[in-house]
Design an enzyme around this catalytic site. Structure first.
Site, mmCIF file in Angstrom:
data_model
loop_
_atom_site.group_PDB
_atom_site.id
_atom_site.type_symbol
_atom_site.label_atom_id
_atom_site.label_comp_id
_atom_site.label_asym_id
_atom_site.label_seq_id
_atom_site.Cartn_x
_atom_site.Cartn_y
_atom_site.Cartn_z
ATOM 1 N N ASP A 199 1.416 5.445 0.174
ATOM 2 C CA ASP A 199 0.784 6.622 0.773
ATOM 3 C C ASP A 199 0.383 7.645 -0.292
ATOM 4 O OD1 ASP A 199 0.814 6.015 3.514
ATOM 5 O OD2 ASP A 199 2.955 6.483 3.632
ATOM 6 N N ARG A 242 0.860 -1.184 0.000
ATOM 7 C CA ARG A 242 0.000 0.000 0.000
ATOM 8 C C ARG A 242 0.893 1.230 0.000
ATOM 9 N NH1 ARG A 242 -3.471 -1.979 5.031
ATOM 10 N NH2 ARG A 242 -1.342 -1.863 5.756
ATOM 11 N N ARG A 274 11.030 6.911 3.490
ATOM 12 C CA ARG A 274 11.034 8.384 3.518
ATOM 13 C C ARG A 274 11.777 8.912 4.743
ATOM 14 N NH1 ARG A 274 4.848 9.705 2.661
ATOM 15 N NH2 ARG A 274 5.574 11.805 3.197
#
Lengths: 246, 246
Positions: A52, A50, A199
């Protein structure tokens, strides 16, 4: 029932991430709506990773089951037709058996993070890369990346809302590479990642690249096992889900 | 008065070309509006190569005069600030003398044309490349390109509305190169080009690449000196103004 494995590419800019949410547009909703036009009925789609809001995919993998058995090309061309004009496209389809599962059978996931290291604002790459103005020291970033390789408790690089049972992951690759022009690419590979892990690692490596942190400071941050010890979360813009191994 | 030479990058998708037109948005208008905010008064901008609607630039060159002498960085950062959020950015500024003229002093212009050769529709590259589904024969395209090199009457590849005095141009490079992934790039270099010349040459080379034409058919078309003998005009999407030599 026939199970289909699809490799999917999408520009994440218009979407609130992969996962379906009420009231906002998601890649899953766009994909399931297109697939329903082929199948004639709602079909649930399962994804490997999944992503973001604003995160992109070059080789996301999904699976779903259809009553009918179609040739791979027919599924690809029909769903791609119904996906237009959304920037989402199937680039490969395989017919697989019921053992295959896009998420649970994933053995290794590959991410890439794109930085454009220049002073002028981004034009073509706006939303598709992180524009960093200060020149980055790539060798220092790679030295710092070494401390993160292998099996560690990655709590320092884990979003506070992360739902994974364990913060321990094995990072198989984290490499900073000078690409064409003023582009820098960071490649990350692991069986799985914590929420925001890539990230957060990128945001921390950029502190090293700018000279705000020394490479060894990344080791100290990792060992603190505290999100507040890590660098900031790099923007979604530069992150690409590239590939999955099964 | 101080003359400034600027190298400019723009994503051509939102614009009706470089040149100012009433009632539609042009790159020139966006650029002159930003520059006016720095200068405090309207300043005319001169361009090396006017690009058509939807055509992009990586290294367009413009010049203009300002009453005040600013450091190059100040002009770049101020105009880029006022250009936001348009996908137009100055990537280089030089202070030049009054002899310099972006258009008339151009000695050689470089264009690139991007094709993505694949079946799925384009996602990231929509409007930024020409999506061609049928596999292209690059060696055949390069064989055909040889017939166009050198000095010729390019009437066959000239838009009917072209206003150039002579259809005779000297083509210094026309090369088809396999790039990363499924991308094919066509590089064209000449002192100057006729209106639509690159797009008309590309449209014709793609006929050869698909096998609809033999390479030698391009020679026959060139010698006919008749636009109706040439192939179709390739879409603006794939065309990039790359560089100018002075």
């Amino acid at each position: 029932m026939q199970r289909y494995k699809c490799t999917v590419e999408y520009d994440g800019r218009p979407y609130h991430g992969w996962q379906y949410q009420d009231e906002v547009i998601s890649v899953q909703q766009v994909f399931e709506t297109a697939l329903e036009k082929l199948a004639g009925t709602f079909v649930r789609v399962y994804v490997s990773g999944r992503t973001d809001a604003g995160v992109h995919a070059l080789g996301q993998v999904v699976h779903f089951d259809l009553e009918k058995t179609y040739p791979a090309d027919v599924v690809m061309n029909a769903v791609n037709h119904y996906l237009k004009p959304d920037p989402v496209a199937i680039v490969d389809v395989e017919l697989v058996d019921q053992e295959f599962h896009a998420r649970f059978a994933s053995k290794k996931r590959y991410y890439m993070y794109r930085i454009i290291n220049r002073r002028p604002p981004l034009t073509f790459e706006a939303g598709l890369a992180w524009g960093v103005y200060k020149p980055l020291d790539i060798p220092a970033m790679n030295e710092a990346a070494q401390y993160l390789l292998g099996t560690h408790d990655f709590t320092t690089f884990r979003a506070t809302e992360c739902q994974a049972k364990s913060p321990v992951k094995t990072l198989e690759r984290l490499e900073v590479v000078a690409a064409e022009g003023q582009e820098i690419r960071i490649y990350a590979e692991s069986r799985s990642f914590l929420h925001h892990q890539v990230r957060n690692m990128v945001g921390t490596l950029v502190l090293v690249g700018k000279g705000n942190w020394k490479p060894v400071d990344v080791k100290t941050a990792l060992e603190a096992c505290d999100r507040r010890s890590g660098g900031p979360t790099a923007p979604a813009d530069g992150l690409y889900f590239v590939r999955v191994d099964y």
